[in-house]
Design a protein around this motif. Structure first.
Motif, mmCIF file in Angstrom:
data_model
loop_
_atom_site.group_PDB
_atom_site.id
_atom_site.type_symbol
_atom_site.label_atom_id
_atom_site.label_comp_id
_atom_site.label_asym_id
_atom_site.label_seq_id
_atom_site.Cartn_x
_atom_site.Cartn_y
_atom_site.Cartn_z
ATOM 1 N N VAL A 218 1.149 6.544 11.092
ATOM 2 C CA VAL A 218 1.770 6.085 9.843
ATOM 3 C C VAL A 218 1.719 4.567 9.807
ATOM 4 O O VAL A 218 2.057 3.892 10.781
ATOM 5 C CB VAL A 218 3.224 6.584 9.729
ATOM 6 C CG1 VAL A 218 3.904 5.988 8.503
ATOM 7 C CG2 VAL A 218 3.251 8.112 9.680
ATOM 8 N N HIS A 219 1.268 4.048 8.663
ATOM 9 C CA HIS A 219 1.156 2.602 8.515
ATOM 10 C C HIS A 219 1.378 2.190 7.062
ATOM 11 O O HIS A 219 1.419 3.023 6.163
ATOM 12 C CB HIS A 219 -0.201 2.106 9.021
ATOM 13 C CG HIS A 219 -1.366 2.759 8.370
ATOM 14 N ND1 HIS A 219 -1.811 4.020 8.719
ATOM 15 C CD2 HIS A 219 -2.184 2.339 7.383
ATOM 16 C CE1 HIS A 219 -2.854 4.335 7.989
ATOM 17 N NE2 HIS A 219 -3.094 3.334 7.151
ATOM 18 N N ASP A 220 1.527 0.892 6.862
ATOM 19 C CA ASP A 220 1.728 0.305 5.535
ATOM 20 C C ASP A 220 1.169 -1.104 5.583
ATOM 21 O O ASP A 220 0.914 -1.638 6.665
ATOM 22 C CB ASP A 220 3.218 0.281 5.193
ATOM 23 C CG ASP A 220 3.493 0.075 3.709
ATOM 24 O OD1 ASP A 220 2.539 -0.202 2.947
ATOM 25 O OD2 ASP A 220 4.659 0.183 3.305
ATOM 26 N N ALA B 277 -6.094 10.498 2.694
ATOM 27 C CA ALA B 277 -4.834 9.889 3.126
ATOM 28 C C ALA B 277 -3.691 10.795 2.696
ATOM 29 O O ALA B 277 -3.801 11.509 1.705
ATOM 30 C CB ALA B 277 -4.668 8.499 2.514
ATOM 31 N N THR B 278 -2.614 10.736 3.472
ATOM 32 C CA THR B 278 -1.425 11.530 3.175
ATOM 33 C C THR B 278 -0.216 10.606 3.156
ATOM 34 O O THR B 278 0.018 9.888 4.139
ATOM 35 C CB THR B 278 -1.215 12.619 4.236
ATOM 36 O OG1 THR B 278 -2.381 13.438 4.290
ATOM 37 C CG2 THR B 278 -0.001 13.479 3.937
ATOM 38 N N PRO B 279 0.552 10.579 2.056
ATOM 39 C CA PRO B 279 1.755 9.747 2.015
ATOM 40 C C PRO B 279 2.718 10.169 3.128
ATOM 41 O O PRO B 279 2.854 11.354 3.414
ATOM 42 C CB PRO B 279 2.345 10.027 0.634
ATOM 43 C CG PRO B 279 1.230 10.574 -0.177
ATOM 44 C CD PRO B 279 0.336 11.307 0.799
ATOM 45 N N ALA B 280 3.384 9.192 3.735
ATOM 46 C CA ALA B 280 4.352 9.482 4.804
ATOM 47 C C ALA B 280 5.724 9.734 4.182
ATOM 48 O O ALA B 280 6.059 9.189 3.145
ATOM 49 C CB ALA B 280 4.421 8.318 5.775
ATOM 50 N N LYS B 281 6.487 10.571 4.865
ATOM 51 C CA LYS B 281 7.847 10.881 4.394
ATOM 52 C C LYS B 281 8.834 9.921 4.978
ATOM 53 O O LYS B 281 8.652 9.325 5.967
ATOM 54 C CB LYS B 281 8.207 12.308 4.771
ATOM 55 C CG LYS B 281 7.319 13.305 4.097
ATOM 56 C CD LYS B 281 7.665 14.717 4.516
ATOM 57 C CE LYS B 281 6.734 15.694 3.841
ATOM 58 N NZ LYS B 281 7.010 17.063 4.141
ATOM 59 N N ALA C 182 0.814 -1.212 0.000
ATOM 60 C CA ALA C 182 0.000 0.000 0.000
ATOM 61 C C ALA C 182 0.848 1.263 0.000
ATOM 62 O O ALA C 182 0.449 2.266 -0.551
ATOM 63 C CB ALA C 182 -0.923 -0.007 1.212
ATOM 64 N N GLY C 183 1.986 1.232 0.658
ATOM 65 C CA GLY C 183 2.816 2.431 0.798
ATOM 66 C C GLY C 183 2.543 3.116 2.130
ATOM 67 O O GLY C 183 1.415 3.141 2.601
#
Length: 127
Positions: free
Chosen positions: A97-99, A123-127, A54-55
């Motif tokens: 934050v998860h994946d 949703a917001t992508p994590a850095k 998923a990312g």
């Protein structure tokens, strides 16, 4: 249930706020205002192909999910990985934050419900 699976479900259910990643399909089933001011519920069907991830990402509210088919690992940062299978459920706290990764040989199918702040990206992508 294992954390990696829960994360996978969360990512899969992120909906249209995240660009569709190859191997993941997200479909919003229903979206409605809640009695809590400024909050809405989003129900999504998520499908993750075998081996897909998923990312890393987070949501502006809680994610609550249930595994319909398949299996995978949920990775919630700061917790031990969690393996999810058919019938398992999970809850991911807001902003966490998860994946997720489908570790099985077939498509993993989930239903995720998000209780999120209205007007914020799903949703917001994590850095």
């Amino acid at each position: 249930m294992k954390l990696r699976s829960v994360v996978l479900i969360a990512v899969l259910a992120a909906g249209t706020a995240l660009a569709q990643t190859p191997g993941i399909r997200r479909s919003v089933i229903q979206k409605a205002d809640l009695s809590a001011p400024g909050r809405e519920a989003v129900v999504a069907k998520v499908e993750l192909d075998a081996g897909a991830t998923a990312g890393r990402h987070s949501h502006p509210g809680e994610e609550i999910g249930y595994v319909l088919e398949g299996e995978g690992d949920l990775l919630i940062y700061g917790e031990d990985p969690r393996h999810l299978e058919v019938g398992d459920s999970y809850i991911i706290p807001a902003g966490t934050v998860h994946d997720a990764i489908n570790t099985g040989k077939s498509t993993m199918r989930l239903v995720s419900v998000f209780v999120v702040e209205k007007g914020k990206p799903m949703a917001t992508p994590a850095k």
